[in-house]
Design a protein around this motif. Structure first.
Motif, PDB file in Angstrom:
ATOM      1  N   GLY A   5       0.858  -1.185   0.000  1.00 47.33           N
ATOM      2  CA  GLY A   5       0.000   0.000   0.000  1.00 47.33           C
ATOM      3  C   GLY A   5       0.888   1.227   0.000  1.00 47.33           C
ATOM      4  O   GLY A   5       1.775   1.346   0.842  1.00 47.33           O
ATOM      5  N   THR A   7       1.074   5.308   0.339  1.00 48.55           N
ATOM      6  CA  THR A   7       0.274   6.441   0.793  1.00 48.55           C
ATOM      7  C   THR A   7       1.194   7.570   1.230  1.00 48.55           C
ATOM      8  O   THR A   7       2.403   7.393   1.349  1.00 48.55           O
ATOM      9  CB  THR A   7      -0.705   6.008   1.912  1.00 48.55           C
ATOM     10  OG1 THR A   7      -1.676   7.048   2.097  1.00 48.55           O
ATOM     11  CG2 THR A   7       0.014   5.735   3.237  1.00 48.55           C
ATOM     12  N   ARG A  91     -10.239  -3.138  -8.669  1.00 46.94           N
ATOM     13  CA  ARG A  91      -8.969  -3.477  -7.990  1.00 46.94           C
ATOM     14  C   ARG A  91      -8.693  -4.979  -8.100  1.00 46.94           C
ATOM     15  O   ARG A  91      -7.573  -5.398  -8.363  1.00 46.94           O
ATOM     16  CB  ARG A  91      -9.063  -3.041  -6.519  1.00 46.94           C
ATOM     17  CG  ARG A  91      -7.725  -3.011  -5.798  1.00 46.94           C
ATOM     18  CD  ARG A  91      -7.830  -2.365  -4.433  1.00 46.94           C
ATOM     19  NE  ARG A  91      -8.946  -2.887  -3.672  1.00 46.94           N
ATOM     20  CZ  ARG A  91      -9.920  -2.149  -3.143  1.00 46.94           C
ATOM     21  NH1 ARG A  91      -9.932  -0.845  -3.271  1.00 46.94           N
ATOM     22  NH2 ARG A  91     -10.902  -2.712  -2.458  1.00 46.94           N
ATOM     23  N   VAL A 108      -0.572  -0.592  -4.525  1.00 48.99           N
ATOM     24  CA  VAL A 108      -1.887   0.042  -4.533  1.00 48.99           C
ATOM     25  C   VAL A 108      -1.688   1.449  -3.983  1.00 48.99           C
ATOM     26  O   VAL A 108      -1.306   1.622  -2.827  1.00 48.99           O
ATOM     27  CB  VAL A 108      -2.886  -0.742  -3.648  1.00 48.99           C
ATOM     28  CG1 VAL A 108      -4.261  -0.122  -3.713  1.00 48.99           C
ATOM     29  CG2 VAL A 108      -2.959  -2.191  -4.089  1.00 48.99           C
ATOM     30  N   VAL A 110      -3.077   4.624  -2.613  1.00 51.73           N
ATOM     31  CA  VAL A 110      -4.312   5.093  -1.972  1.00 51.73           C
ATOM     32  C   VAL A 110      -3.987   6.276  -1.049  1.00 51.73           C
ATOM     33  O   VAL A 110      -3.390   6.088   0.013  1.00 51.73           O
ATOM     34  CB  VAL A 110      -4.985   3.968  -1.137  1.00 51.73           C
ATOM     35  CG1 VAL A 110      -6.331   4.443  -0.595  1.00 51.73           C
ATOM     36  CG2 VAL A 110      -5.158   2.701  -1.952  1.00 51.73           C
ATOM     37  N   LEU A 113      -5.173   5.832   2.745  1.00 53.78           N
ATOM     38  CA  LEU A 113      -5.070   4.406   3.094  1.00 53.78           C
ATOM     39  C   LEU A 113      -5.402   4.164   4.564  1.00 53.78           C
ATOM     40  O   LEU A 113      -6.265   3.350   4.898  1.00 53.78           O
ATOM     41  CB  LEU A 113      -3.646   3.902   2.795  1.00 53.78           C
ATOM     42  CG  LEU A 113      -3.437   2.405   3.015  1.00 53.78           C
ATOM     43  CD1 LEU A 113      -3.922   1.620   1.805  1.00 53.78           C
ATOM     44  CD2 LEU A 113      -1.974   2.075   3.273  1.00 53.78           C
ATOM     45  N   GLY A 118      -7.496   0.892   4.974  1.00 53.83           N
ATOM     46  CA  GLY A 118      -6.934   0.149   3.858  1.00 53.83           C
ATOM     47  C   GLY A 118      -5.685  -0.644   4.195  1.00 53.83           C
ATOM     48  O   GLY A 118      -5.311  -1.551   3.455  1.00 53.83           O
ATOM     49  N   GLU A 119      -5.042  -0.317   5.323  1.00 57.47           N
ATOM     50  CA  GLU A 119      -3.813  -1.061   5.683  1.00 57.47           C
ATOM     51  C   GLU A 119      -4.102  -2.536   5.953  1.00 57.47           C
ATOM     52  O   GLU A 119      -3.201  -3.376   5.886  1.00 57.47           O
ATOM     53  CB  GLU A 119      -3.082  -0.405   6.875  1.00 57.47           C
ATOM     54  CG  GLU A 119      -3.741  -0.572   8.224  1.00 57.47           C
ATOM     55  CD  GLU A 119      -4.719   0.555   8.562  1.00 57.47           C
ATOM     56  OE1 GLU A 119      -4.884   0.827   9.763  1.00 57.47           O
ATOM     57  OE2 GLU A 119      -5.331   1.147   7.640  1.00 57.47           O
ATOM     58  N   VAL A 122      -3.637  -4.748   2.620  1.00 52.26           N
ATOM     59  CA  VAL A 122      -2.318  -4.844   1.981  1.00 52.26           C
ATOM     60  C   VAL A 122      -1.370  -5.618   2.895  1.00 52.26           C
ATOM     61  O   VAL A 122      -1.664  -5.821   4.075  1.00 52.26           O
ATOM     62  CB  VAL A 122      -1.740  -3.442   1.652  1.00 52.26           C
ATOM     63  CG1 VAL A 122      -2.634  -2.705   0.663  1.00 52.26           C
ATOM     64  CG2 VAL A 122      -1.524  -2.617   2.909  1.00 52.26           C
ATOM     65  N   VAL A 125       2.945  -1.386   4.208  1.00 49.30           N
ATOM     66  CA  VAL A 125       2.607  -0.004   3.860  1.00 49.30           C
ATOM     67  C   VAL A 125       3.885   0.807   3.636  1.00 49.30           C
ATOM     68  O   VAL A 125       4.798   0.782   4.456  1.00 49.30           O
ATOM     69  CB  VAL A 125       1.762   0.654   4.977  1.00 49.30           C
ATOM     70  CG1 VAL A 125       1.503   2.127   4.657  1.00 49.30           C
ATOM     71  CG2 VAL A 125       0.442  -0.086   5.164  1.00 49.30           C
ATOM     72  N   ARG A 198      -2.243  -9.397   4.709  1.00 46.52           N
ATOM     73  CA  ARG A 198      -3.584  -8.804   4.549  1.00 46.52           C
ATOM     74  C   ARG A 198      -4.668  -9.740   5.069  1.00 46.52           C
ATOM     75  O   ARG A 198      -4.525 -10.945   5.061  1.00 46.52           O
ATOM     76  CB  ARG A 198      -3.829  -8.447   3.089  1.00 46.52           C
ATOM     77  CG  ARG A 198      -3.728  -9.591   2.106  1.00 46.52           C
ATOM     78  CD  ARG A 198      -3.815  -9.080   0.688  1.00 46.52           C
ATOM     79  NE  ARG A 198      -3.709 -10.149  -0.294  1.00 46.52           N
ATOM     80  CZ  ARG A 198      -2.588 -10.542  -0.844  1.00 46.52           C
ATOM     81  NH1 ARG A 198      -1.449  -9.992  -0.483  1.00 46.52           N
ATOM     82  NH2 ARG A 198      -2.581 -11.511  -1.747  1.00 46.52           N
TER      83      ARG A 198
END
Length: 199
Positions: A5, A7, A91, A108, A110, A113, A118-119, A122, A125, A198
């Motif tokens: 992820g 960000t 996605r 990804v 984002v 995130l 969203g973490e 994935v 990060v 994830r």
């Protein structure tokens, strides 16, 4: 396949970092670009039905839609109910294509995130950062946002220090592109050894 992820707050250099991941051969899913695409196609009829008058010429008028939902949490939730399942499908298609192509790592991208949980979707990060001074300088130099708007955007985003604390990897964009390229090489070498995380 490992999912990273990516960000970082506005003006930190996240888009540039995403391009450098692509340059290194890593497929990048850009969540903002995916929303743009939905707003010019698949999501238009449902958004017009839910928020009449927010589309024109077969596209969502982002300014009108934003004015309709920005101060109304219930409206924002209704919009998310329309857009999120479509985004999820786009996605997943990106993941399936990358997996079929035998890619060991994908990114990804984002912006929000952490703010959207969203973490958990994935495996690791990557947070892009720079100094607060350089951040402001970059954003204001674009000429599209004034100081007040920048302050409002920053108020909605998790503070940079908090993001860095929660990151698995940090990319500092303060010193030009070459250090970022080197950092990406290190991240990719390390990421392939990481366990899938994830949920």
């Amino acid at each position: 396949m490992l999912i990273l992820g990516l960000t970082g707050s506005i003006g930190m250099g996240k888009s540039t970092t995403a391009k450098l991941f692509e340059e290194a051969g890593v497929p990048v899913y850009d969540a903002d670009a995916a929303v743009h695409e939905l707003y010019e196609g698949q999501a238009v009829p449902a958004i017009e039905a839910e928020f009449p008058g927010t589309t024109a010429d077969g596209k969502v008028d982002r300014a009108r839609l934003s004015a309709r939902v920005v101060h109304d949490p219930a409206a924002m939730r209704r919009l998310e109910k329309i857009v999120h399942p479509m985004l999820g499908a786009s996605r997943q298609k990106f993941f399936d294509n990358a997996e079929a192509a035998g890619k060991p790592v994908v990114v990804v991208d984002v912006p929000l995130l952490f703010e959207t949980g969203g973490e958990n979707r994935v495996d690791a990060v990557v947070v892009v950062t720079t100094s607060a001074e350089l951040q402001r300088e970059r954003v204001l130099a674009r000429g599209t946002i004034d100081r007040d708007k920048l302050d409002a955007i920053l108020a909605r985003q998790m503070p940079d220090a908090e993001k860095r604390k929660r990151a698995d990897f940090i990319v500092d964009t303060s010193h030009g592109l070459d250090p970022v390229r080197a950092r990406i090489r290190d991240i990719l070498a390390e990421a392939v050894k990481m366990p899938r995380r994830r949920t």
